[in-house]
Scaffold this active site. Structure first.
Site, PDB file in Angstrom:
ATOM      1  CE  LYS A 210      -3.030   2.759   2.978  1.00 60.50           C
ATOM      2  NZ  LYS A 210      -3.702   2.892   4.279  1.00 60.50           N
ATOM      3  CD  GLU A 255      -5.971   8.388  10.502  1.00 56.42           C
ATOM      4  OE1 GLU A 255      -5.393   7.306  10.654  1.00 56.42           O
ATOM      5  OE2 GLU A 255      -6.366   8.796   9.404  1.00 56.42           O
TER       6      GLU A 255
END
Length: 452
Positions: A210, A255
């Site tokens: 990723k 976040e």
């Protein structure tokens, strides 16, 4: 309020101004920290914290503002008592050492005694080791905070004795941005699509699992942008985020990288995103599809695993839910996991943030290969975008988010702000879909700059 007699500051800190007493360095930490005098007292107020932030020239204070606010609680501040900057791979270590030295020499009278009172710094850090932009730590001269219904005001000074504390005044409504226009930044949508396609090829070849790729957008107004307007609009519309501002970097991040609060460590991990339609029934169906998406679940698993592995050496126990939940924001929905742990050592919140950065949510997996690919494909310096941003008190408690849904005002042109958005790329990513997702992530800042 009446003045408070305090001990005289140590002789080593006799400088008459913050700029003379604080040391700003991009090479090494200071050898002797300034001695600050700090007092925190209760404040009888239920006014929104952001309403206290003064504008340039209000109450004779033209210093920059700082913020860390969510659902009415948090901290705001203005003025600069002392500050610090450092760059390169050692930026976290140098900032930590400087803060410990400031805390060790501080004279503090705290009449409230909860995390966020007494001596507090605000900070933001660049994403990359080789960024041209340094890390920043700022100790405001005035801080207003709120937690669990209790409100307080803190004064910080280099003077040997505190001046009388006065109740801070609510500031007038800030002016809205005028004539804002948008232009492609270093990475245009087409450039971004090409970068995503190349990243998918690398992932498919087995080079990595990723990578998170970002793009930028330049917003320019006809007059200087008042940060307070942007912060208030973000707080009104995105109450489930942490609305932040440090040294010209501002935004509303969903976040939470890490929070350390009296021995409890928490982290909110987001990875896997879908854009909302505005139709509640359709959005519920999209949320269900997001929760079942193998591509998004894979991306999310990488992010959660990286956080758990980084926190483990500092924790005696940890709870990691088996499955994520769907976090609903006005513009997008995310797969989210809240990790909770018990601290096993004296690592500060900043030390924990440094151990987590860059997580798979903003870098990729494996970390080294992902960061190298970001440098190859993005063609821009992220600056402090996607780096840790937050606050810390003298005991090491504090909260650090990831600087997402954000923008950075240009230091030499307060009319211009550079906005950022990024997406996690895995083997199943589609370039055009990722461009659309990045557009959705730019909406909070775009709307805060253009709508009433």
């Amino acid at each position: 309020m009446s003045s408070l007699p305090v001990p005289e500051a140590p002789a080593a800190s006799t400088a008459s101004t913050a700029s003379a007493a604080s040391t700003v360095s991009t090479v090494s930490t200071v050898s002797v920290a300034p001695a600050v005098i700090v007092r925190t007292v209760p404040l009888d107020s239920d006014e929104p914290l952001l309403a206290y932030l003064p504008g340039a020239g209000d109450a004779g204070d033209s210093a920059p503002v700082v913020s860390w606010v969510r659902r009415g609680d948090g901290l705001v501040g203005w003025g600069t008592a002392v500050d610090f900057s450092a760059g390169g791979p050692g930026r976290f270590r140098e900032a930590e050492a400087w803060w410990r030295s400031v805390a060790a020499r501080a004279v503090v009278r705290d009449e409230v005694g909860v995390p966020g009172t007494g001596l507090v710094c605000f900070g933001s850090f660049p994403f990359a080791d080789d960024s041209a932009e340094p890390a920043r730590l700022v100790v405001p001269s005035t801080i207003v905070g709120r937690r669990d219904g209790r409100t307080w005001v803190t004064s910080v000074t280099l003077e040997p004795q505190l001046r009388p504390l006065e109740t801070p005044a609510v500031a007038p409504e800030p002016p809205s941005p005028v004539g804002v226009t948008f232009a492609d930044g270093s990475v245009s949508p087409s450039d971004y699509a090409h970068a995503v396609a190349e990243a998918v090829q690398r992932i498919s070849s087995g080079a990595l699992d990723k990578v998170v790729l970002a793009r930028d957008l330049i917003a320019t107004a006809k007059e200087p942008i008042d940060q307070r307007w942007v912060l208030r609009r973000l707080a009104e519309r995105y109450e489930n985020t942490w609305v932040f501002a440090v040294s010209g970097l501002l935004g509303a991040t969903p976040e939470l990288l890490v929070r350390r609060d009296q021995g409890l460590i928490t982290s909110r991990v987001l990875a896997g995103t879908i854009r909302r339609t505005g139709d509640d029934e359709a959005d519920l169906a999209l949320a269900a599809s997001l929760a079942r998406s193998s591509k998004d679940l894979e991306e999310h698993e990488y992010a959660v695993r990286s956080v758990a592995e980084a926190l483990a050496p500092h924790c005696s126990s940890m709870n990691v839910p088996e499955a994520p939940f769907v976090l609903h924001l006005p513009n997008v929905m995310h797969l989210a996991t809240d990790v909770a742990a018990v601290s096993a050592d004296d690592a500060s919140s900043l030390t924990l943030a440094a151990s987590l950065h860059p997580s798979a949510a903003v870098g990729g997996t494996p970390t080294a290969q992902a960061v190298a690919l970001i440098g190859e494909l993005e063609h821009m310096d992220r600056g402090r975008y996607a780096g840790p941003v937050g606050w810390m008190d003298a005991g090491g408690d504090g909260a650090w988010g990831i600087a997402l849904r954000s923008g950075a005002l240009l230091p030499d042109d307060p009319r211009t702000i550079r906005l950022y958005a990024g997406c996690g790329i895995v083997a199943g990513s589609d370039p055009e879909s990722e461009v659309a997702e990045s557009n959705a992530k730019l909406i909070p800042m775009r709307d805060a700059l253009t709508s009433e």
